[in-house]
Design an enzyme around this catalytic site. Structure first.
Site, mmCIF file in Angstrom:
data_model
loop_
_atom_site.group_PDB
_atom_site.id
_atom_site.type_symbol
_atom_site.label_atom_id
_atom_site.label_comp_id
_atom_site.label_asym_id
_atom_site.label_seq_id
_atom_site.Cartn_x
_atom_site.Cartn_y
_atom_site.Cartn_z
ATOM 1 N N ILE A 12 0.839 -1.202 0.000
ATOM 2 C CA ILE A 12 0.000 0.000 0.000
ATOM 3 C C ILE A 12 0.874 1.253 0.000
ATOM 4 O O ILE A 12 0.774 2.106 -0.887
ATOM 5 C CB ILE A 12 -0.988 -0.021 1.198
ATOM 6 C CG1 ILE A 12 -1.908 -1.251 1.120
ATOM 7 C CG2 ILE A 12 -1.806 1.271 1.255
ATOM 8 C CD1 ILE A 12 -2.833 -1.314 -0.074
ATOM 9 N N SER A 45 -1.343 -14.942 0.106
ATOM 10 C CA SER A 45 -1.549 -15.853 -1.035
ATOM 11 C C SER A 45 -1.172 -15.218 -2.373
ATOM 12 O O SER A 45 -1.135 -15.920 -3.392
ATOM 13 C CB SER A 45 -3.007 -16.314 -1.103
ATOM 14 O OG SER A 45 -3.449 -16.801 0.126
ATOM 15 N N HIS A 49 -7.541 -11.259 -6.847
ATOM 16 C CA HIS A 49 -8.859 -11.908 -6.895
ATOM 17 C C HIS A 49 -9.727 -11.281 -7.985
ATOM 18 O O HIS A 49 -9.547 -10.117 -8.355
ATOM 19 C CB HIS A 49 -9.567 -11.763 -5.541
ATOM 20 C CG HIS A 49 -8.806 -12.380 -4.402
ATOM 21 N ND1 HIS A 49 -8.651 -13.734 -4.259
ATOM 22 C CD2 HIS A 49 -8.153 -11.816 -3.346
ATOM 23 C CE1 HIS A 49 -7.932 -13.982 -3.167
ATOM 24 N NE2 HIS A 49 -7.620 -12.843 -2.597
ATOM 25 N N LYS A 248 -11.838 -16.861 2.871
ATOM 26 C CA LYS A 248 -11.848 -17.633 1.625
ATOM 27 C C LYS A 248 -11.485 -19.097 1.831
ATOM 28 O O LYS A 248 -11.618 -19.896 0.926
ATOM 29 C CB LYS A 248 -10.903 -16.988 0.622
ATOM 30 C CG LYS A 248 -11.363 -15.592 0.231
ATOM 31 C CD LYS A 248 -10.437 -14.946 -0.768
ATOM 32 C CE LYS A 248 -10.757 -13.481 -0.925
ATOM 33 N NZ LYS A 248 -10.404 -12.664 0.256
ATOM 34 N N ARG A 309 -3.508 -10.963 9.281
ATOM 35 C CA ARG A 309 -4.412 -10.011 8.631
ATOM 36 C C ARG A 309 -4.748 -8.911 9.636
ATOM 37 O O ARG A 309 -5.288 -9.223 10.704
ATOM 38 C CB ARG A 309 -5.695 -10.715 8.195
ATOM 39 C CG ARG A 309 -5.474 -11.972 7.348
ATOM 40 C CD ARG A 309 -6.734 -12.822 7.355
ATOM 41 N NE ARG A 309 -6.676 -14.004 6.505
ATOM 42 C CZ ARG A 309 -6.346 -15.223 6.938
ATOM 43 N NH1 ARG A 309 -6.005 -15.434 8.204
ATOM 44 N NH2 ARG A 309 -6.363 -16.242 6.109
ATOM 45 N N ILE A 334 -6.141 -3.051 6.059
ATOM 46 C CA ILE A 334 -6.058 -3.509 4.659
ATOM 47 C C ILE A 334 -5.719 -4.998 4.656
ATOM 48 O O ILE A 334 -4.570 -5.404 4.454
ATOM 49 C CB ILE A 334 -5.021 -2.688 3.849
ATOM 50 C CG1 ILE A 334 -5.187 -1.181 4.077
ATOM 51 C CG2 ILE A 334 -5.109 -3.041 2.375
ATOM 52 C CD1 ILE A 334 -6.312 -0.521 3.337
ATOM 53 N N GLU A 335 -6.767 -5.789 4.928
ATOM 54 C CA GLU A 335 -6.610 -7.244 4.801
ATOM 55 C C GLU A 335 -6.991 -7.614 3.369
ATOM 56 O O GLU A 335 -7.102 -6.742 2.505
ATOM 57 C CB GLU A 335 -7.464 -7.945 5.858
ATOM 58 C CG GLU A 335 -8.918 -7.581 5.820
ATOM 59 C CD GLU A 335 -9.765 -8.398 6.781
ATOM 60 O OE1 GLU A 335 -9.345 -9.484 7.205
ATOM 61 O OE2 GLU A 335 -10.882 -7.969 7.097
HETATM 62 C C1 LIG Z 1 -2.813 -14.890 5.274
HETATM 63 C C2 LIG Z 1 -3.088 -13.737 4.312
HETATM 64 C C3 LIG Z 1 -3.467 -13.984 3.004
HETATM 65 C C4 LIG Z 1 -3.733 -12.922 2.142
HETATM 66 N N1 LIG Z 1 -3.991 -13.181 0.823
HETATM 67 C C5 LIG Z 1 -4.269 -12.162 -0.015
HETATM 68 C C6 LIG Z 1 -4.511 -12.399 -1.392
HETATM 69 O O1 LIG Z 1 -4.345 -13.502 -1.897
HETATM 70 N N2 LIG Z 1 -4.906 -11.346 -2.172
HETATM 71 C C7 LIG Z 1 -5.056 -10.105 -1.658
HETATM 72 O O2 LIG Z 1 -5.496 -9.214 -2.394
HETATM 73 N N3 LIG Z 1 -4.740 -9.819 -0.373
HETATM 74 C C8 LIG Z 1 -4.329 -10.820 0.456
HETATM 75 N N4 LIG Z 1 -4.002 -10.566 1.751
HETATM 76 C C9 LIG Z 1 -4.022 -9.176 2.228
HETATM 77 C C10 LIG Z 1 -2.733 -8.438 1.861
HETATM 78 O O3 LIG Z 1 -1.592 -9.207 2.157
HETATM 79 C C11 LIG Z 1 -2.691 -7.113 2.625
HETATM 80 O O4 LIG Z 1 -3.889 -6.419 2.357
HETATM 81 C C12 LIG Z 1 -1.538 -6.200 2.229
HETATM 82 O O5 LIG Z 1 -0.331 -6.908 2.139
HETATM 83 C C13 LIG Z 1 -1.422 -5.075 3.252
HETATM 84 O O6 LIG Z 1 -0.356 -4.233 2.868
HETATM 85 P P1 LIG Z 1 0.067 -2.999 3.760
HETATM 86 O O7 LIG Z 1 1.009 -2.219 2.939
HETATM 87 O O8 LIG Z 1 -1.148 -2.327 4.294
HETATM 88 O O9 LIG Z 1 0.790 -3.632 5.052
HETATM 89 P P2 LIG Z 1 2.300 -4.168 5.225
HETATM 90 O O10 LIG Z 1 2.717 -4.954 4.065
HETATM 91 O O11 LIG Z 1 2.395 -4.803 6.562
HETATM 92 O O12 LIG Z 1 3.153 -2.833 5.210
HETATM 93 C C14 LIG Z 1 3.216 -1.949 6.312
HETATM 94 C C15 LIG Z 1 4.659 -1.490 6.442
HETATM 95 O O13 LIG Z 1 4.732 -0.454 7.424
HETATM 96 C C16 LIG Z 1 5.962 -0.585 8.082
HETATM 97 N N5 LIG Z 1 5.907 0.127 9.364
HETATM 98 C C17 LIG Z 1 5.067 -0.126 10.391
HETATM 99 N N6 LIG Z 1 5.308 0.728 11.424
HETATM 100 C C18 LIG Z 1 6.305 1.550 11.016
HETATM 101 C C19 LIG Z 1 6.998 2.632 11.641
HETATM 102 N N7 LIG Z 1 6.721 3.042 12.893
HETATM 103 N N8 LIG Z 1 7.981 3.248 10.944
HETATM 104 C C20 LIG Z 1 8.301 2.834 9.691
HETATM 105 N N9 LIG Z 1 7.687 1.804 9.057
HETATM 106 C C21 LIG Z 1 6.695 1.174 9.705
HETATM 107 C C22 LIG Z 1 6.112 -2.100 8.252
HETATM 108 O O14 LIG Z 1 7.453 -2.449 8.511
HETATM 109 C C23 LIG Z 1 5.589 -2.602 6.921
HETATM 110 O O15 LIG Z 1 6.604 -2.819 5.973
HETATM 111 C C24 LIG Z 1 -3.659 -11.596 2.620
HETATM 112 C C25 LIG Z 1 -3.238 -11.349 3.931
HETATM 113 C C26 LIG Z 1 -2.914 -12.407 4.760
HETATM 114 C C27 LIG Z 1 -2.372 -12.128 6.122
#
Ligand SMILES: Cc1cc2nc3c(=O)[nH]c(=O)nc-3n(C[C@H](O)[C@H](O)[C@H](O)COP(=O)(O)OP(=O)(O)OC[C@H]3O[C@@H](n4cnc5c(N)ncnc54)[C@H](O)[C@@H]3O)c2cc1C
Length: 365
Positions: A12, A45, A49, A248, A309, A334-335
């Protein structure tokens, strides 16, 4: 003074950073880890989707559908792999067939291309399906990507556009001042006009640094087993069960690297410590998978991993400007389908929330 600070280089934050750098020069990204996409975005995964699963009138449905439509071009733009492998949702009994009817109806309403197959038609396409299954909904637009690679490519291209990325630099405090935010990290102090909080599992803690928390994150664990590449694979498509209230379900997923995943399960937990994955969980996932797909080569298991998640009670993404702290934006909870939605969220939020926020902030100076 920095124009915009983005916190977090998951899929994200990285894509938001990239989109912002197309239009603003002075954008900085802060990530506490060494590289992009190592937390939630590196433990999932990795499926784009089709967009029929999320409930209607949710941000999840809106951004999944928008993301699915733009993903192939977006992956080309970022020079990251994208493979439209397709997916089968498999019904094992008459009750589940009724659920497939509902999904088929929803696909029609959303103009998502799907095809319904009988047992025999499905087995002719995927011969290793369990012969006892009754019916299948084919979702040919479903695709796979490598979310960690996509995240690092977005950061790399954002830096090429003139943005600045700070790795191993953790946000510790944020103090709202009259015209800007003062931001302290483990390496220094910065001033920024706008903050975009994309901190994944920590997004509620980051929002609470500037004012009253507007939501609390909960965590749902998902465990996987990883199988080394098999030629030919037991299934060329993703195999989904009929979805349940917990999500799912346990899937078979071919990955970009040629490996295959079996998982995830879904267990609500109080923290996100990666405890060892117990054999009993693995056996449970295998038995669920065996009801859908036969001959899965479990002897090729090479690894296990767990993802968490980040969830909120509303069961939808939280995307807002803090009600009491203007110019502080949060993208949280953002799951799934966060991977599928990321490019759409990044483009839409950049153009409808963050850049108008920057313009308004500049006019107020
Ligand atoms: C089991 C599972 C299966 C999934 N399967 C799918 C799928 O098949 N398809 C799909 O569309 N979605 C899927 N998802 C959802 C998807 O993985 C997430 O929606 C997405 O990866 C979230 O991204 P993000 O950037 O919000 O979070 P993250 O990837 O966690 O990024 C947040 C970042 O912020 C950083 N951070 C946090 N605090 C600080 C701080 N104080 N200072 C600096 N940096 C910081 C962290 O280090 C991290 O790198 C799945 C999730 C799970 C857990």
């Amino acid at each position: 003074m920095i124009d915009i600070i983005v916190i977090g280089a998951g899929i994200i934050g990285s894509t938001v950073f990239y989109e912002l750098t197309k239009q603003v020069k002075n954008v900085h990204l802060f990530e506490k880890n060494k590289e992009a996409g190592l937390e939630v975005s590196g433990h999932n995964s990795a499926i784009v989707h089709s967009g029929i699963d999320p409930h209607s009138n949710t941000l999840k449905a809106k951004y999944n559908l928008m993301g699915q439509a733009m993903y192939e071009d977006y992956a080309k733009e970022l020079e990251t792999p994208f493979k439209r492998v397709g997916a089968f949702v498999v019904a094992k009994d008459i009750e589940e067939c009724k659920h497939l009817d509902l999904l088929e109806e929803r696909a029609k309403q959303r103009q998502v291309h799907v095809v319904r197959y009988s047992n025999q038609e499905a087995l002719s396409l995927e011969p290793n399906l369990n012969p006892d299954i009754i019916s299948v909904l084919d979702m040919p637009t479903t695709a796979i990507i490598d979310p960690t690679h996509l995240s690092s490519q977005a950061v790399k291209k954002g830096v090429m556009n003139g943005g600045e990325a700070h790795f191993e630099e953790m946000i510790i405090s944020i103090e709202p001042k009259l015209q800007y935010f003062e931001v302290e990290t483990n390496k220094g102090t910065y001033q920024a006009k706008i903050i975009v909080n994309c901190a994944g599992l920590y997004a509620d803690k980051i929002e609470a640094l500037v004012g009253d928390a507007t939501f609390t994150l909960k965590y749902r664990k998902g465990e996987y087993i990883v199988l080394s590449p098999q030629n030919p694979p037991v299934s060329s498509r993703i195999i989904y069960p009929v979805p349940s209230l917990l999500g799912k379900g346990v899937l078979y997923v071919p990955t970009i690297s040629g490996r295959a995943l079996v998982g995830p399960n879904a267990v609500d937990v109080d923290d996100f410590n990666p405890h060892p994955i117990l054999d009993v969980s693995v056996e449970d996932m295998k038995s669920k998978m065996n009801q859908l797909l036969s001959n899965v080569p479990y002897e090729l298991e090479i690894d296990r991993f767990v993802g968490f998640r980040p969830r909120v009670d509303s069961d939808d993404f939280v995307i807002h400007e803090h009600p009491d702290v203007p110019y502080f934006f949060t993208l949280a909870g953002i799951e799934s389908p966060g991977i599928a939605s990321a490019p759409a969220i990044a483009k839409d939020i950049t153009n409808t929330m963050i850049l108008p926020g920057l313009t308004s902030r500049l006019q107020g100076l």
